[in-house]
Scaffold this active site. Sequence first.
Site, PDB file in Angstrom:
ATOM      1  N   SER A  11      43.731  39.410  47.137  1.00  0.00           N
ATOM      2  CA  SER A  11      44.149  38.945  45.810  1.00  0.00           C
ATOM      3  C   SER A  11      45.557  39.444  45.502  1.00  0.00           C
ATOM      4  O   SER A  11      45.993  40.457  46.038  1.00  0.00           O
ATOM      5  CB  SER A  11      43.169  39.518  44.776  1.00  0.00           C
ATOM      6  OG  SER A  11      43.708  39.485  43.494  1.00  0.00           O
ATOM      7  N   ASN A  13      46.258  39.755  42.200  1.00  0.00           N
ATOM      8  CA  ASN A  13      46.059  40.199  40.816  1.00  0.00           C
ATOM      9  C   ASN A  13      46.273  41.715  40.694  1.00  0.00           C
ATOM     10  O   ASN A  13      45.493  42.517  41.211  1.00  0.00           O
ATOM     11  CB  ASN A  13      44.630  39.804  40.405  1.00  0.00           C
ATOM     12  CG  ASN A  13      44.336  40.143  38.969  1.00  0.00           C
ATOM     13  OD1 ASN A  13      44.625  41.233  38.498  1.00  0.00           O
ATOM     14  ND2 ASN A  13      43.756  39.187  38.274  1.00  0.00           N
ATOM     15  N   LYS A  16      43.393  43.928  39.203  1.00  0.00           N
ATOM     16  CA  LYS A  16      42.278  44.133  40.136  1.00  0.00           C
ATOM     17  C   LYS A  16      42.682  45.154  41.204  1.00  0.00           C
ATOM     18  O   LYS A  16      41.908  46.029  41.571  1.00  0.00           O
ATOM     19  CB  LYS A  16      41.915  42.820  40.829  1.00  0.00           C
ATOM     20  CG  LYS A  16      41.113  41.884  39.966  1.00  0.00           C
ATOM     21  CD  LYS A  16      40.680  40.683  40.793  1.00  0.00           C
ATOM     22  CE  LYS A  16      39.942  39.679  39.948  1.00  0.00           C
ATOM     23  NZ  LYS A  16      39.610  38.470  40.691  1.00  0.00           N
ATOM     24  N   ASP A  74      34.961  38.477  44.535  1.00  0.00           N
ATOM     25  CA  ASP A  74      34.652  37.199  43.914  1.00  0.00           C
ATOM     26  C   ASP A  74      33.696  37.473  42.756  1.00  0.00           C
ATOM     27  O   ASP A  74      32.779  38.290  42.894  1.00  0.00           O
ATOM     28  CB  ASP A  74      34.014  36.238  44.934  1.00  0.00           C
ATOM     29  CG  ASP A  74      34.127  34.800  44.478  1.00  0.00           C
ATOM     30  OD1 ASP A  74      35.238  34.380  44.098  1.00  0.00           O
ATOM     31  OD2 ASP A  74      33.114  34.089  44.479  1.00  0.00           O
ATOM     32  N   PHE A 160      38.952  37.842  28.680  1.00  0.00           N
ATOM     33  CA  PHE A 160      39.366  36.590  29.305  1.00  0.00           C
ATOM     34  C   PHE A 160      38.108  35.851  29.720  1.00  0.00           C
ATOM     35  O   PHE A 160      36.984  36.360  29.571  1.00  0.00           O
ATOM     36  CB  PHE A 160      40.284  36.861  30.510  1.00  0.00           C
ATOM     37  CG  PHE A 160      39.562  37.443  31.697  1.00  0.00           C
ATOM     38  CD1 PHE A 160      39.255  38.781  31.746  1.00  0.00           C
ATOM     39  CD2 PHE A 160      39.168  36.639  32.765  1.00  0.00           C
ATOM     40  CE1 PHE A 160      38.570  39.318  32.838  1.00  0.00           C
ATOM     41  CE2 PHE A 160      38.493  37.158  33.860  1.00  0.00           C
ATOM     42  CZ  PHE A 160      38.194  38.512  33.890  1.00  0.00           C
ATOM     43  N   TYR A 162      34.829  34.195  30.193  1.00  0.00           N
ATOM     44  CA  TYR A 162      33.632  34.046  29.364  1.00  0.00           C
ATOM     45  C   TYR A 162      33.380  35.268  28.473  1.00  0.00           C
ATOM     46  O   TYR A 162      32.325  35.360  27.842  1.00  0.00           O
ATOM     47  CB  TYR A 162      32.417  33.802  30.273  1.00  0.00           C
ATOM     48  CG  TYR A 162      32.525  32.525  31.083  1.00  0.00           C
ATOM     49  CD1 TYR A 162      32.134  31.295  30.544  1.00  0.00           C
ATOM     50  CD2 TYR A 162      33.044  32.532  32.376  1.00  0.00           C
ATOM     51  CE1 TYR A 162      32.253  30.120  31.280  1.00  0.00           C
ATOM     52  CE2 TYR A 162      33.168  31.360  33.124  1.00  0.00           C
ATOM     53  CZ  TYR A 162      32.769  30.160  32.564  1.00  0.00           C
ATOM     54  OH  TYR A 162      32.889  28.994  33.279  1.00  0.00           O
ATOM     55  N   ASP A 163      34.317  36.195  28.405  1.00  0.00           N
ATOM     56  CA  ASP A 163      34.123  37.394  27.570  1.00  0.00           C
ATOM     57  C   ASP A 163      33.739  37.079  26.113  1.00  0.00           C
ATOM     58  O   ASP A 163      32.909  37.783  25.550  1.00  0.00           O
ATOM     59  CB  ASP A 163      35.385  38.270  27.580  1.00  0.00           C
ATOM     60  CG  ASP A 163      35.511  39.097  28.851  1.00  0.00           C
ATOM     61  OD1 ASP A 163      34.516  39.207  29.604  1.00  0.00           O
ATOM     62  OD2 ASP A 163      36.614  39.634  29.103  1.00  0.00           O
ATOM     63  N   LYS A 183      33.637  47.639  28.360  1.00  0.00           N
ATOM     64  CA  LYS A 183      33.527  46.678  29.465  1.00  0.00           C
ATOM     65  C   LYS A 183      33.621  47.407  30.806  1.00  0.00           C
ATOM     66  O   LYS A 183      32.864  47.111  31.733  1.00  0.00           O
ATOM     67  CB  LYS A 183      34.602  45.591  29.348  1.00  0.00           C
ATOM     68  CG  LYS A 183      34.345  44.465  30.316  1.00  0.00           C
ATOM     69  CD  LYS A 183      35.238  43.283  30.152  1.00  0.00           C
ATOM     70  CE  LYS A 183      34.973  42.324  31.300  1.00  0.00           C
ATOM     71  NZ  LYS A 183      35.984  41.304  31.446  1.00  0.00           N
ATOM     72  N   ARG A 189      32.319  44.443  37.175  1.00  0.00           N
ATOM     73  CA  ARG A 189      33.390  44.873  38.081  1.00  0.00           C
ATOM     74  C   ARG A 189      33.333  46.397  38.253  1.00  0.00           C
ATOM     75  O   ARG A 189      33.432  46.905  39.363  1.00  0.00           O
ATOM     76  CB  ARG A 189      34.744  44.413  37.540  1.00  0.00           C
ATOM     77  CG  ARG A 189      35.794  44.275  38.596  1.00  0.00           C
ATOM     78  CD  ARG A 189      36.988  43.462  38.138  1.00  0.00           C
ATOM     79  NE  ARG A 189      36.725  42.040  38.111  1.00  0.00           N
ATOM     80  CZ  ARG A 189      36.524  41.323  37.008  1.00  0.00           C
ATOM     81  NH1 ARG A 189      36.591  41.871  35.820  1.00  0.00           N
ATOM     82  NH2 ARG A 189      36.262  40.034  37.093  1.00  0.00           N
TER      83      ARG A 189
HETATM   84  P1  IMP Z   1      37.303  35.781  39.876  1.00  0.00           P
HETATM   85  O1  IMP Z   1      36.532  35.517  41.118  1.00  0.00           O
HETATM   86  O2  IMP Z   1      37.333  37.238  39.495  1.00  0.00           O
HETATM   87  O3  IMP Z   1      38.673  35.165  39.873  1.00  0.00           O
HETATM   88  O4  IMP Z   1      36.503  35.084  38.679  1.00  0.00           O
HETATM   89  C1  IMP Z   1      36.224  33.692  38.645  1.00  0.00           C
HETATM   90  C2  IMP Z   1      35.935  33.241  37.215  1.00  0.00           C
HETATM   91  O5  IMP Z   1      34.770  33.919  36.713  1.00  0.00           O
HETATM   92  C3  IMP Z   1      37.038  33.571  36.214  1.00  0.00           C
HETATM   93  O6  IMP Z   1      37.994  32.543  36.170  1.00  0.00           O
HETATM   94  C4  IMP Z   1      36.263  33.656  34.903  1.00  0.00           C
HETATM   95  O7  IMP Z   1      36.034  32.384  34.387  1.00  0.00           O
HETATM   96  C5  IMP Z   1      34.928  34.232  35.347  1.00  0.00           C
HETATM   97  N1  IMP Z   1      34.922  35.712  35.210  1.00  0.00           N
HETATM   98  C6  IMP Z   1      34.915  36.621  36.225  1.00  0.00           C
HETATM   99  N2  IMP Z   1      34.910  37.878  35.740  1.00  0.00           N
HETATM  100  C7  IMP Z   1      34.930  37.749  34.392  1.00  0.00           C
HETATM  101  C8  IMP Z   1      34.944  38.702  33.330  1.00  0.00           C
HETATM  102  O8  IMP Z   1      34.971  39.933  33.515  1.00  0.00           O
HETATM  103  N3  IMP Z   1      34.951  38.187  32.080  1.00  0.00           N
HETATM  104  C9  IMP Z   1      34.942  36.863  31.825  1.00  0.00           C
HETATM  105  N4  IMP Z   1      34.947  35.940  32.765  1.00  0.00           N
HETATM  106  C10 IMP Z   1      34.935  36.373  34.051  1.00  0.00           C
END
Ligand code: IMP
Length: 207
Positions: A11, A13, A16, A74, A160, A162-163, A183, A189
């Site tokens: 990633s 990010n 992260k 992921d 961010f 769905y928080d 959180k 996470r």
């Molecule tokens: P990623 O794999 O961490 O990029 O997450 C994929 C998607 O899952 C993100 O675009 C969010 O829509 C959702 N998501 C993952 N982690 C979170 C979180 O901690 N809060 C809210 N939405 C999350």
Amino acid sequence: MIEMARIIAASQNKDKIKEIEAITRKFGMDVVPRDDAGVPKVEIEEDGETFEENSYKKAYEVMKLCGETTIADDSGLMVDYIDGAPGVYSARFSGEDATYDSNNEKLLGLLEGVPYEQRTAKFVTVITLVYPDGETIVARGECPGHISEEKRGGKDGFGFGYDPVFIPEGFDKTFAELGTDIKNQVGHRGRALAELERLLECYQKNE
Ligand code: IMP
């Protein structure tokens, strides 16, 4: 001086990477984003059916490109009433041009009129570390909770995805209302990172 080993992050990010590095540094490993490490830019399709498949695929493909230990993660939301959706499709739940808002609107629409006790859900994160010899460490973290009836919080910029619609178990506020400290303590996470730390400890003992 002991030289730090390094792990390549699949990633880019920064947040992260910082979180992961807080754990791996305890084991003498820095985390370097793939672009900074000069890994060729190749699009990795996230077409797995599980978080494990996707995070493994990302870590393995980058490891193959650079020959170094690689880490990937992921995450997503699984809602029981809609059979575990959006799951691995969390980012693009409402289509290719999905935004956080359009995803939340779609989810709230699908759950309209569904009573609170049937609005159960969980956030999931899977972190995968792949060593050049193929050895793999998989750390999964889950945070159970409910989907709220409307979006709440997030006005001060916190939260961010769905928080604003996710209420973790044991609370009556959404993640977006609760803020970073809580959180990090109860979130998926944070739990995956704690599990990663536990597994790295075991791995080092067995080496
Ligand atoms: P990623 O794999 O961490 O990029 O997450 C994929 C998607 O899952 C993100 O675009 C969010 O829509 C959702 N998501 C993952 N982690 C979170 C979180 O901690 N809060 C809210 N939405 C999350």
